[in-house]
Design a protein around this motif. Sequence first.
Motif, PDB file in Angstrom:
ATOM      1  N   TRP A 117       0.853  -1.178   0.190  1.00 41.47           N
ATOM      2  CA  TRP A 117      -0.041   0.035  -0.016  1.00 41.47           C
ATOM      3  C   TRP A 117       0.929   1.304  -0.119  1.00 41.47           C
ATOM      4  O   TRP A 117       1.771   1.338   0.494  1.00 41.47           O
ATOM      5  CB  TRP A 117      -1.043  -0.171   1.162  1.00 41.47           C
ATOM      6  CG  TRP A 117      -1.933   1.023   1.460  1.00 41.47           C
ATOM      7  CD1 TRP A 117      -2.947   1.252   0.498  1.00 41.47           C
ATOM      8  CD2 TRP A 117      -1.832   2.274   2.375  1.00 41.47           C
ATOM      9  NE1 TRP A 117      -3.588   2.340   0.965  1.00 41.47           N
ATOM     10  CE2 TRP A 117      -3.235   2.680   2.168  1.00 41.47           C
ATOM     11  CE3 TRP A 117      -1.068   2.332   3.449  1.00 41.47           C
ATOM     12  CZ2 TRP A 117      -3.324   3.976   2.683  1.00 41.47           C
ATOM     13  CZ3 TRP A 117      -1.363   3.508   4.278  1.00 41.47           C
ATOM     14  CH2 TRP A 117      -2.482   4.382   3.974  1.00 41.47           C
ATOM     15  N   LYS A 118       0.434   2.262  -0.692  1.00 43.53           N
ATOM     16  CA  LYS A 118       1.292   3.591  -0.898  1.00 43.53           C
ATOM     17  C   LYS A 118       1.030   4.264   0.454  1.00 43.53           C
ATOM     18  O   LYS A 118      -0.125   4.765   0.665  1.00 43.53           O
ATOM     19  CB  LYS A 118       0.767   4.409  -2.212  1.00 43.53           C
ATOM     20  CG  LYS A 118       2.076   5.334  -2.459  1.00 43.53           C
ATOM     21  CD  LYS A 118       1.449   5.969  -3.516  1.00 43.53           C
ATOM     22  CE  LYS A 118       2.688   7.203  -4.054  1.00 43.53           C
ATOM     23  NZ  LYS A 118       1.766   8.045  -5.168  1.00 43.53           N
ATOM     24  N   ILE A 119       1.941   4.694   1.452  1.00 39.53           N
ATOM     25  CA  ILE A 119       2.035   5.369   2.371  1.00 39.53           C
ATOM     26  C   ILE A 119       2.890   6.882   2.117  1.00 39.53           C
ATOM     27  O   ILE A 119       3.630   6.635   1.465  1.00 39.53           O
ATOM     28  CB  ILE A 119       2.276   4.744   3.602  1.00 39.53           C
ATOM     29  CG1 ILE A 119       1.996   5.622   4.968  1.00 39.53           C
ATOM     30  CG2 ILE A 119       3.667   4.229   3.627  1.00 39.53           C
ATOM     31  CD1 ILE A 119       2.299   4.964   6.227  1.00 39.53           C
ATOM     32  N   SER A 120       2.495   7.923   2.736  1.00 40.98           N
ATOM     33  CA  SER A 120       3.533   8.969   2.420  1.00 40.98           C
ATOM     34  C   SER A 120       4.563   8.863   3.346  1.00 40.98           C
ATOM     35  O   SER A 120       4.398   9.195   4.457  1.00 40.98           O
ATOM     36  CB  SER A 120       2.604  10.207   2.631  1.00 40.98           C
ATOM     37  OG  SER A 120       3.312  11.452   2.605  1.00 40.98           O
ATOM     38  N   ALA A 121       5.712   9.073   2.376  1.00 37.27           N
ATOM     39  CA  ALA A 121       6.999   8.732   3.289  1.00 37.27           C
ATOM     40  C   ALA A 121       7.296  10.355   3.857  1.00 37.27           C
ATOM     41  O   ALA A 121       8.010  10.492   4.781  1.00 37.27           O
ATOM     42  CB  ALA A 121       8.062   8.624   2.398  1.00 37.27           C
ATOM     43  N   HIS A 122       6.876  11.488   3.012  1.00 41.47           N
ATOM     44  CA  HIS A 122       7.081  12.860   3.203  1.00 41.47           C
ATOM     45  C   HIS A 122       6.448  13.013   4.909  1.00 41.47           C
ATOM     46  O   HIS A 122       6.782  13.503   5.736  1.00 41.47           O
ATOM     47  CB  HIS A 122       6.287  13.638   2.695  1.00 41.47           C
ATOM     48  CG  HIS A 122       7.166  13.834   1.238  1.00 41.47           C
ATOM     49  ND1 HIS A 122       7.255  13.193   0.045  1.00 41.47           N
ATOM     50  CD2 HIS A 122       8.230  14.764   1.066  1.00 41.47           C
ATOM     51  CE1 HIS A 122       8.013  13.326  -0.669  1.00 41.47           C
ATOM     52  NE2 HIS A 122       8.740  14.604  -0.273  1.00 41.47           N
ATOM     53  N   ALA A 123       4.954  12.280   4.826  1.00 39.41           N
ATOM     54  CA  ALA A 123       4.209  12.539   6.209  1.00 39.41           C
ATOM     55  C   ALA A 123       5.136  11.702   7.484  1.00 39.41           C
ATOM     56  O   ALA A 123       4.901  12.183   8.575  1.00 39.41           O
ATOM     57  CB  ALA A 123       3.024  12.057   5.833  1.00 39.41           C
ATOM     58  N   VAL A 124       5.718  10.449   6.871  1.00 42.21           N
ATOM     59  CA  VAL A 124       6.409   9.761   7.998  1.00 42.21           C
ATOM     60  C   VAL A 124       7.591  10.855   8.695  1.00 42.21           C
ATOM     61  O   VAL A 124       7.619  10.585   9.876  1.00 42.21           O
ATOM     62  CB  VAL A 124       6.873   8.550   7.545  1.00 42.21           C
ATOM     63  CG1 VAL A 124       7.867   7.994   8.396  1.00 42.21           C
ATOM     64  CG2 VAL A 124       5.709   7.517   6.892  1.00 42.21           C
ATOM     65  N   GLY A 125       8.172  11.429   7.729  1.00 40.41           N
ATOM     66  CA  GLY A 125       9.295  12.206   8.194  1.00 40.41           C
ATOM     67  C   GLY A 125       8.881  13.549   9.138  1.00 40.41           C
ATOM     68  O   GLY A 125       9.651  13.804  10.100  1.00 40.41           O
ATOM     69  N   VAL A 126       7.738  14.238   8.528  1.00 41.07           N
ATOM     70  CA  VAL A 126       7.495  15.145   9.350  1.00 41.07           C
ATOM     71  C   VAL A 126       6.852  14.722  10.650  1.00 41.07           C
ATOM     72  O   VAL A 126       6.780  15.708  11.737  1.00 41.07           O
ATOM     73  CB  VAL A 126       6.671  16.133   8.522  1.00 41.07           C
ATOM     74  CG1 VAL A 126       7.214  16.985   7.471  1.00 41.07           C
ATOM     75  CG2 VAL A 126       5.012  15.663   8.167  1.00 41.07           C
ATOM     76  N   GLY A 127       6.094  13.720  10.493  1.00 37.65           N
ATOM     77  CA  GLY A 127       5.469  13.080  11.651  1.00 37.65           C
ATOM     78  C   GLY A 127       6.527  12.767  12.731  1.00 37.65           C
ATOM     79  O   GLY A 127       6.511  13.155  13.959  1.00 37.65           O
ATOM     80  N   GLY A 128       7.718  12.279  12.374  1.00 40.18           N
ATOM     81  CA  GLY A 128       8.841  11.833  13.436  1.00 40.18           C
ATOM     82  C   GLY A 128       9.221  13.526  13.808  1.00 40.18           C
ATOM     83  O   GLY A 128       9.642  13.341  15.169  1.00 40.18           O
ATOM     84  N   GLY A 129       9.524  14.165  12.858  1.00 45.43           N
ATOM     85  CA  GLY A 129       9.869  15.503  13.526  1.00 45.43           C
ATOM     86  C   GLY A 129       9.119  16.163  14.402  1.00 45.43           C
ATOM     87  O   GLY A 129       9.593  16.846  15.710  1.00 45.43           O
ATOM     88  N   LEU A 130       7.786  16.056  14.314  1.00 44.01           N
ATOM     89  CA  LEU A 130       6.858  16.533  15.098  1.00 44.01           C
ATOM     90  C   LEU A 130       6.739  15.936  16.434  1.00 44.01           C
ATOM     91  O   LEU A 130       7.000  16.643  17.418  1.00 44.01           O
ATOM     92  CB  LEU A 130       5.422  16.529  14.394  1.00 44.01           C
ATOM     93  CG  LEU A 130       4.045  17.038  15.070  1.00 44.01           C
ATOM     94  CD1 LEU A 130       4.574  18.493  15.688  1.00 44.01           C
ATOM     95  CD2 LEU A 130       2.829  17.158  14.473  1.00 44.01           C
ATOM     96  N   GLY A 131       6.827  14.543  16.448  1.00 40.12           N
ATOM     97  CA  GLY A 131       7.019  13.948  17.577  1.00 40.12           C
ATOM     98  C   GLY A 131       8.190  14.144  18.440  1.00 40.12           C
ATOM     99  O   GLY A 131       8.229  13.979  19.542  1.00 40.12           O
ATOM    100  N   LEU A 132       9.140  14.358  17.702  1.00 39.60           N
ATOM    101  CA  LEU A 132      10.597  14.742  18.458  1.00 39.60           C
ATOM    102  C   LEU A 132      10.522  16.120  19.238  1.00 39.60           C
ATOM    103  O   LEU A 132      10.812  16.192  20.294  1.00 39.60           O
ATOM    104  CB  LEU A 132      11.706  14.545  17.698  1.00 39.60           C
ATOM    105  CG  LEU A 132      13.114  14.623  18.148  1.00 39.60           C
ATOM    106  CD1 LEU A 132      13.585  13.662  19.396  1.00 39.60           C
ATOM    107  CD2 LEU A 132      14.124  14.828  17.125  1.00 39.60           C
ATOM    108  N   LEU A 133       9.949  17.117  18.511  1.00 46.91           N
ATOM    109  CA  LEU A 133       9.840  18.543  19.134  1.00 46.91           C
ATOM    110  C   LEU A 133       8.857  18.234  20.297  1.00 46.91           C
ATOM    111  O   LEU A 133       8.933  18.985  21.283  1.00 46.91           O
ATOM    112  CB  LEU A 133       9.399  19.355  18.077  1.00 46.91           C
ATOM    113  CG  LEU A 133      10.535  19.798  17.461  1.00 46.91           C
ATOM    114  CD1 LEU A 133      10.087  20.387  16.124  1.00 46.91           C
ATOM    115  CD2 LEU A 133      11.824  20.249  17.947  1.00 46.91           C
TER     116      LEU A 133
END
Length: 161
Positions: free
Chosen positions: A82-98
């Motif tokens: 299934w196609k998941i947004s890799a961009h969203a994974v990245g910003v989700g990780g950054g958001l989670g870290l902050l």
Amino acid sequence: MFGFSFLLPTLGTGALFWFGHVDSLLLRERAQRPLPLLLATFSFGMAAIVLYQPAVFDPLLSHLMAGMAAGVFLTFLISLRWKISAHAVGVGGGLGLLLRFYLLAPATAALWALLVMVILAGAVLSARLALDAHTPTQVWAGLSLGLGIVAGMSLGVWLPV
């Protein structure tokens, strides 16, 4: 960091394009994504290993790269079906870290950084939708995966307090 997190994955994906393993650098089709994602997983994993030198580097750098490798590897596995947004994974990780940094030590600067990241995450998700690169479900799933990886690592022993 630049070499492992940008240069190697970019040159590798360019080489895959040059040799005809992918037909576009945009990687719009789900079938085009596995090799570039595996290359990025390998690159981020190697960075985590190289940076795991507590006498030289802050251990957080190694943990961040391990989290990035985990995120890209999970994106690879999901993308097989299934196609998941890799961009969203990245910003989700950054958001989670902050968010994690803010919750550990609330400060005005951390709050502002968190708010800016929320706006950037919204912009990235909106752009993926506006470009018709993903569906809303794909971007929300990516954001959730990125946030979930940080939460999981925070509850474990990978991200020290």
